[in-house]
Design a protein around this motif. Structure first.
Motif, PDB file in Angstrom:
ATOM      1  N   ALA A 161     -59.342 -25.133  14.690  1.00 38.14           N
ATOM      2  CA  ALA A 161     -59.113 -23.752  14.213  1.00 38.14           C
ATOM      3  C   ALA A 161     -58.836 -22.775  15.345  1.00 38.14           C
ATOM      4  O   ALA A 161     -59.460 -21.717  15.454  1.00 38.14           O
ATOM      5  CB  ALA A 161     -60.284 -23.265  13.359  1.00 38.14           C
ATOM      6  N   ILE A 175     -56.709 -26.791   7.931  1.00 42.33           N
ATOM      7  CA  ILE A 175     -57.332 -26.479   9.219  1.00 42.33           C
ATOM      8  C   ILE A 175     -58.800 -26.879   9.158  1.00 42.33           C
ATOM      9  O   ILE A 175     -59.539 -26.447   8.266  1.00 42.33           O
ATOM     10  CB  ILE A 175     -57.198 -24.990   9.562  1.00 42.33           C
ATOM     11  CG1 ILE A 175     -55.730 -24.632   9.760  1.00 42.33           C
ATOM     12  CG2 ILE A 175     -58.002 -24.651  10.820  1.00 42.33           C
ATOM     13  CD1 ILE A 175     -55.481 -23.188  10.095  1.00 42.33           C
ATOM     14  N   VAL A 229     -62.289 -26.461  10.694  1.00 46.30           N
ATOM     15  CA  VAL A 229     -62.859 -25.335  11.432  1.00 46.30           C
ATOM     16  C   VAL A 229     -64.182 -25.690  12.119  1.00 46.30           C
ATOM     17  O   VAL A 229     -65.098 -26.215  11.479  1.00 46.30           O
ATOM     18  CB  VAL A 229     -63.100 -24.142  10.483  1.00 46.30           C
ATOM     19  CG1 VAL A 229     -63.691 -22.951  11.234  1.00 46.30           C
ATOM     20  CG2 VAL A 229     -61.799 -23.753   9.793  1.00 46.30           C
ATOM     21  N   THR A 269     -67.112 -24.019  12.813  1.00 42.97           N
ATOM     22  CA  THR A 269     -67.593 -22.751  12.256  1.00 42.97           C
ATOM     23  C   THR A 269     -68.341 -21.898  13.266  1.00 42.97           C
ATOM     24  O   THR A 269     -68.370 -20.673  13.150  1.00 42.97           O
ATOM     25  CB  THR A 269     -68.480 -23.001  11.027  1.00 42.97           C
ATOM     26  OG1 THR A 269     -69.594 -23.827  11.395  1.00 42.97           O
ATOM     27  CG2 THR A 269     -67.694 -23.686   9.921  1.00 42.97           C
ATOM     28  N   THR A 321     -66.163 -19.160  14.761  1.00 41.90           N
ATOM     29  CA  THR A 321     -65.579 -18.125  13.911  1.00 41.90           C
ATOM     30  C   THR A 321     -66.107 -16.735  14.278  1.00 41.90           C
ATOM     31  O   THR A 321     -67.311 -16.536  14.418  1.00 41.90           O
ATOM     32  CB  THR A 321     -65.902 -18.410  12.426  1.00 41.90           C
ATOM     33  OG1 THR A 321     -65.465 -19.729  12.106  1.00 41.90           O
ATOM     34  CG2 THR A 321     -65.201 -17.408  11.516  1.00 41.90           C
ATOM     35  N   TYR A 369     -60.569 -18.780  18.889  1.00 44.71           N
ATOM     36  CA  TYR A 369     -60.691 -19.307  17.530  1.00 44.71           C
ATOM     37  C   TYR A 369     -60.365 -18.275  16.450  1.00 44.71           C
ATOM     38  O   TYR A 369     -60.337 -17.072  16.692  1.00 44.71           O
ATOM     39  CB  TYR A 369     -62.101 -19.868  17.319  1.00 44.71           C
ATOM     40  CG  TYR A 369     -62.415 -21.037  18.220  1.00 44.71           C
ATOM     41  CD1 TYR A 369     -61.872 -22.290  17.982  1.00 44.71           C
ATOM     42  CD2 TYR A 369     -63.237 -20.880  19.328  1.00 44.71           C
ATOM     43  CE1 TYR A 369     -62.138 -23.362  18.808  1.00 44.71           C
ATOM     44  CE2 TYR A 369     -63.511 -21.955  20.177  1.00 44.71           C
ATOM     45  CZ  TYR A 369     -62.962 -23.191  19.906  1.00 44.71           C
ATOM     46  OH  TYR A 369     -63.217 -24.255  20.745  1.00 44.71           O
ATOM     47  N   LEU A 405     -59.042 -16.689   8.337  1.00 42.01           N
ATOM     48  CA  LEU A 405     -59.336 -17.858   7.507  1.00 42.01           C
ATOM     49  C   LEU A 405     -59.166 -17.545   6.025  1.00 42.01           C
ATOM     50  O   LEU A 405     -58.605 -18.344   5.274  1.00 42.01           O
ATOM     51  CB  LEU A 405     -60.760 -18.349   7.786  1.00 42.01           C
ATOM     52  CG  LEU A 405     -61.007 -18.991   9.152  1.00 42.01           C
ATOM     53  CD1 LEU A 405     -62.492 -19.255   9.358  1.00 42.01           C
ATOM     54  CD2 LEU A 405     -60.209 -20.286   9.305  1.00 42.01           C
ATOM     55  N   ILE A 417     -58.777 -24.671   4.124  1.00 37.90           N
ATOM     56  CA  ILE A 417     -59.763 -24.542   5.205  1.00 37.90           C
ATOM     57  C   ILE A 417     -60.925 -25.492   4.932  1.00 37.90           C
ATOM     58  O   ILE A 417     -61.578 -25.398   3.895  1.00 37.90           O
ATOM     59  CB  ILE A 417     -60.279 -23.088   5.311  1.00 37.90           C
ATOM     60  CG1 ILE A 417     -59.107 -22.099   5.410  1.00 37.90           C
ATOM     61  CG2 ILE A 417     -61.222 -22.949   6.489  1.00 37.90           C
ATOM     62  CD1 ILE A 417     -58.179 -22.329   6.578  1.00 37.90           C
ATOM     63  N   SER A 453     -64.024 -28.418   6.989  1.00 39.37           N
ATOM     64  CA  SER A 453     -65.051 -28.439   8.038  1.00 39.37           C
ATOM     65  C   SER A 453     -64.719 -29.332   9.236  1.00 39.37           C
ATOM     66  O   SER A 453     -64.087 -30.377   9.103  1.00 39.37           O
ATOM     67  CB  SER A 453     -66.381 -28.885   7.441  1.00 39.37           C
ATOM     68  OG  SER A 453     -67.345 -29.072   8.447  1.00 39.37           O
ATOM     69  N   SER A 512     -72.020 -26.308   8.392  1.00 43.92           N
ATOM     70  CA  SER A 512     -70.619 -25.895   8.477  1.00 43.92           C
ATOM     71  C   SER A 512     -70.008 -25.795   7.081  1.00 43.92           C
ATOM     72  O   SER A 512     -69.229 -24.875   6.789  1.00 43.92           O
ATOM     73  CB  SER A 512     -69.819 -26.880   9.336  1.00 43.92           C
ATOM     74  OG  SER A 512     -69.865 -28.184   8.800  1.00 43.92           O
ATOM     75  N   LEU A 549     -68.554 -22.158   5.298  1.00 46.81           N
ATOM     76  CA  LEU A 549     -67.203 -21.988   4.761  1.00 46.81           C
ATOM     77  C   LEU A 549     -67.219 -21.723   3.263  1.00 46.81           C
ATOM     78  O   LEU A 549     -66.407 -20.927   2.761  1.00 46.81           O
ATOM     79  CB  LEU A 549     -66.359 -23.232   5.069  1.00 46.81           C
ATOM     80  CG  LEU A 549     -66.039 -23.455   6.560  1.00 46.81           C
ATOM     81  CD1 LEU A 549     -65.365 -24.803   6.761  1.00 46.81           C
ATOM     82  CD2 LEU A 549     -65.175 -22.331   7.105  1.00 46.81           C
TER      83      LEU A 549
END
Length: 304
Positions: A150, A171, A173, A175, A178, A184, A190, A200, A202, A225, A229
């Motif tokens: 990400a 993607i 990610v 986390t 973020t 990132y 996102l 999106i 994990s 994670s 999300l």
């Protein structure tokens, strides 16, 4: 005596009149207040469609497509799942390993143009899962685009190109990165991408090497994670890519316990139903190689 009776009768009549009037006044007041309240309520919702208020806003691309036509394949075939990382200028990068995962935007666009010109369909992970597990047919020329980690350039460089061609991608990610200062994606980016064709999913909390962790520790990062999300995007997160493709004997159970239904490694090859769905292969797109290798890996499951 008579006059006294008359006065008494008059008094009684007066009381009756006052009582009736009071009751009528109270009734009218309640009626009027009810009308006022009703009018206020109507004004407060004027111009608002009830269904617009009540319905949940959903992403544009959240539904499975039903593919039709004669050029469809079932899950006795394989699907290439391409693995990207950063889409950015790599001209000043000297480390060979780092340079190999940083693909220049113009090269990425050339690859997407090839997919478009040759009639490829970019599948979502839901569609890939449905193909592998439920034998739902997909176009013969199907491909999955995935991006690990990400990086912000996925938004600034890859995303506009994907939108230009009408392609979908995923993607994975990290986390923990973020909204942090650095390279990132942000929460806002996102959300925007998730609502507009980019799925999106994990990639753990801090890109942990899962092969070094216990079942408990793996499950912790996989679950956290996923929960991050799901809360951010208001949707289920069912898929994960293991950081650096690493895993051990605990990983499958940890992924199941955390609620994942499909997962990806960096093991070379195409995804197929004969592989454990929690350890699917992917095709590494090497930035140090040219378009010929890209075409070979895209068209042959037995590529070098």
């Amino acid at each position: 005596m008579r006059s006294s009776k008359i006065r008494l009768i008059g008094l009684v009549l007066l009381i009756v009149v006052l009582t009736v009037g009071t009751v009528a006044y109270i009734f009218d007041s309640k009626k009027n207040n009810s009308k006022v309240s009703s009018n206020r309520a109507q004004k407060s919702t004027a111009g608002i469609n009830k269904t617009d208020v009540e319905k949940k806003i959903e992403p544009k691309y959240n539904k499975l497509r039903e593919f039709k036509g004669k050029d469809l394949v079932h899950n006795d075939k394989q699907i290439p799942v391409l693995m990207y990382h950063s889409i950015a200028d790599n001209s000043k990068v000297t480390n060979v390993a780092s340079k190999s995962i940083i693909l220049p935007p113009e090269v990425f666009k050339e690859q997407m143009q090839y997919l478009k010109d040759n009639g490829y369909t970019t599948l979502t992970l839901d569609e890939l899962y449905n193909f592998l597990k439920n034998d739902k047919p997909v176009p013969q020329k199907s491909v999955v685009l995935t991006f690990d980690d990400a990086y912000e350039d996925n938004y600034t460089n890859a995303y506009p190109i994907l939108k230009e061609f009408g392609f979908r991608g995923t993607i994975f990610v990290i986390t923990g990165g973020t909204d942090k200062i650095g390279a990132y994606l942000t929460s806002a980016q996102l959300k925007e991408m998730d609502a507009n064709g980019m799925d999106i999913q994990s990639h753990t909390v801090n890109h942990e090497d899962l092969d070094t962790l216990s079942l408990e520790k793996q499950q912790e990062t996989l679950a956290q994670s996923k929960q991050f999300l799901e809360k951010l995007l208001n949707k289920k997160v069912d898929y994960i890519a293991y950081p650096s493709g690493k895993y051990n004997d605990f990983t499958e159970q940890a992924a199941k316990n955390a609620g994942y239904t499909m997962a990806f490694t960096i093991n070379s090859g195409w995804a197929n139903k004969d592989t454990n769905i929690l350890f699917l292969n992917r095709v590494f797109v090497n930035a140090l190689k040219g378009i010929d290798q890209f075409k070979e890996r895209l068209t042959s499951p037995n590529y070098e």
